[in-house]
Design an enzyme around this catalytic site. Sequence first.
Site, short mmCIF file in Angstrom:
data_model
loop_
_atom_site.label_atom_id
_atom_site.label_comp_id
_atom_site.label_asym_id
_atom_site.label_seq_id
_atom_site.Cartn_x
_atom_site.Cartn_y
_atom_site.Cartn_z
N HIS A 36 -31.79 -14.14 23.31
CA HIS A 36 -31.00 -13.29 22.41
C HIS A 36 -31.93 -12.73 21.35
CE1 HIS A 36 -31.32 -16.78 19.82
NE2 HIS A 36 -30.62 -17.53 20.67
N HIS A 39 -34.70 -14.92 19.84
CA HIS A 39 -35.92 -15.03 20.64
C HIS A 39 -36.72 -13.72 20.57
CE1 HIS A 39 -32.97 -17.78 22.76
NE2 HIS A 39 -33.92 -18.62 22.41
N LYS A 151 -34.34 -22.09 13.01
CA LYS A 151 -33.03 -22.65 13.33
C LYS A 151 -33.17 -24.10 13.82
CE LYS A 151 -30.63 -21.96 17.16
NZ LYS A 151 -29.97 -23.18 17.67
N ASP A 152 -34.19 -24.33 14.62
CA ASP A 152 -34.45 -25.69 15.11
C ASP A 152 -35.47 -26.32 14.16
OD1 ASP A 152 -33.15 -25.78 18.07
OD2 ASP A 152 -33.83 -23.79 17.54
N SER A 187 -27.51 -18.38 19.02
CA SER A 187 -27.85 -19.51 19.88
C SER A 187 -27.38 -19.21 21.29
CB SER A 187 -27.15 -20.78 19.37
OG SER A 187 -27.21 -21.79 20.37
P1 AMP Z 1 -34.23 -22.15 22.75
O1 AMP Z 1 -34.70 -21.55 24.01
O2 AMP Z 1 -33.00 -21.46 22.23
O3 AMP Z 1 -34.14 -23.63 22.74
O4 AMP Z 1 -35.31 -21.82 21.64
C1 AMP Z 1 -36.54 -21.19 21.86
C2 AMP Z 1 -37.11 -20.82 20.53
O5 AMP Z 1 -36.27 -19.84 19.92
C3 AMP Z 1 -37.16 -21.99 19.54
O6 AMP Z 1 -38.36 -21.91 18.79
C4 AMP Z 1 -35.95 -21.74 18.67
O7 AMP Z 1 -36.07 -22.30 17.37
C5 AMP Z 1 -35.94 -20.23 18.62
N1 AMP Z 1 -34.63 -19.73 18.24
C6 AMP Z 1 -33.44 -20.02 18.83
N2 AMP Z 1 -32.43 -19.42 18.16
C7 AMP Z 1 -32.99 -18.75 17.13
C8 AMP Z 1 -32.49 -17.94 16.07
N3 AMP Z 1 -31.17 -17.70 15.93
N4 AMP Z 1 -33.37 -17.41 15.20
C9 AMP Z 1 -34.69 -17.65 15.31
N5 AMP Z 1 -35.24 -18.39 16.30
C10 AMP Z 1 -34.40 -18.93 17.18
#
Ligand code: AMP
Length: 283
Positions: A36, A39, A151-152, A187
């Site tokens: 999204h 990312h 966020k994480d 998310s």
């Molecule tokens: P994920 O695949 O969603 O587990 O996360 C991949 C990367 O994207 C991680 O470094 C997350 O912290 C980041 N991420 C996920 N959602 C967001 C968001 N809303 N804003 C910024 N970074 C994000």
Amino acid sequence: MLPPVVTTIAEVRAAVGAARAARQPISFVPTMGALHEGHAALVRAAKARTAVVVVSVFVNPTQFGPKEDFAKYPRTLDADRALCGDAGASLIFAPSVAEMYPENSFTSVEVGTLGDHLCGAARPGHFRGVCTVVLKLFNIVGPAVAHFGAKDFQQARIIGQMVRDLNVPVDVRVEPTVREPDGLALSSRNRSLSSTERAAAPAIYRALRAVRARALAGEVDAARLEGALHAELSAIPGARIDYARVVDAETLQPRARLDRPAVVAVAVFVGTTRLIDNIRLAD
Ligand code: AMP
């Protein structure tokens, strides 16, 4: 332009080897896909630093607990590829589980005390899985820089600690959380929310902002801030608090008073979907 998708470690090594031979540093954005705008912002931040940007798309089984949503986690590689292309990615690495974890894989990263709190307490072994896959990916891709989202928050803190403790030559950058206009943190899990749950979910960030406002107004007692936070989160229809804590931004330990930089971190089930969010209190 649509970036090429490779699925084997040998293919990534060949591609990044060519970049390195041409003295082009590599930026890296590890993800689990279902991408999204949050990312996309990471990919754009990476592109602003280096011409070559590698994105991994891998739903990592070792960071999911036995009762968690590994099988149900959304997999949307075609859309992910388009988003990565628009944001400037050069290459997508989308390995299979067997490629990343061949039979007889035994070694993992021990995270230590930073993994004992918050999501680590709620999800035993989660950060071991995260750090192990991220270190493997760093070793496969060989980036100079890697981008993670705020966020994480605990994940970013733990990975920053891992590269420091294990002397991993990667510059870890943390980018701000991207939100919907109503404040809900983007998310991949938001797509599991029903329309009623989606309407309720922005109250999580409102509760975080309200706590920050109290802290800015002079409240330094963490228990009182947490009390107010619990009250606000409990009032969200269909929500169940997993945790809602005021913690030290560095050690992630609970604090009695806000005498050091602190973060308010929450995990809330809205229906069956577990959402996390956080806000930094004034330093
Ligand atoms: P994920 O695949 O969603 O587990 O996360 C991949 C990367 O994207 C991680 O470094 C997350 O912290 C980041 N991420 C996920 N959602 C967001 C968001 N809303 N804003 C910024 N970074 C994000």
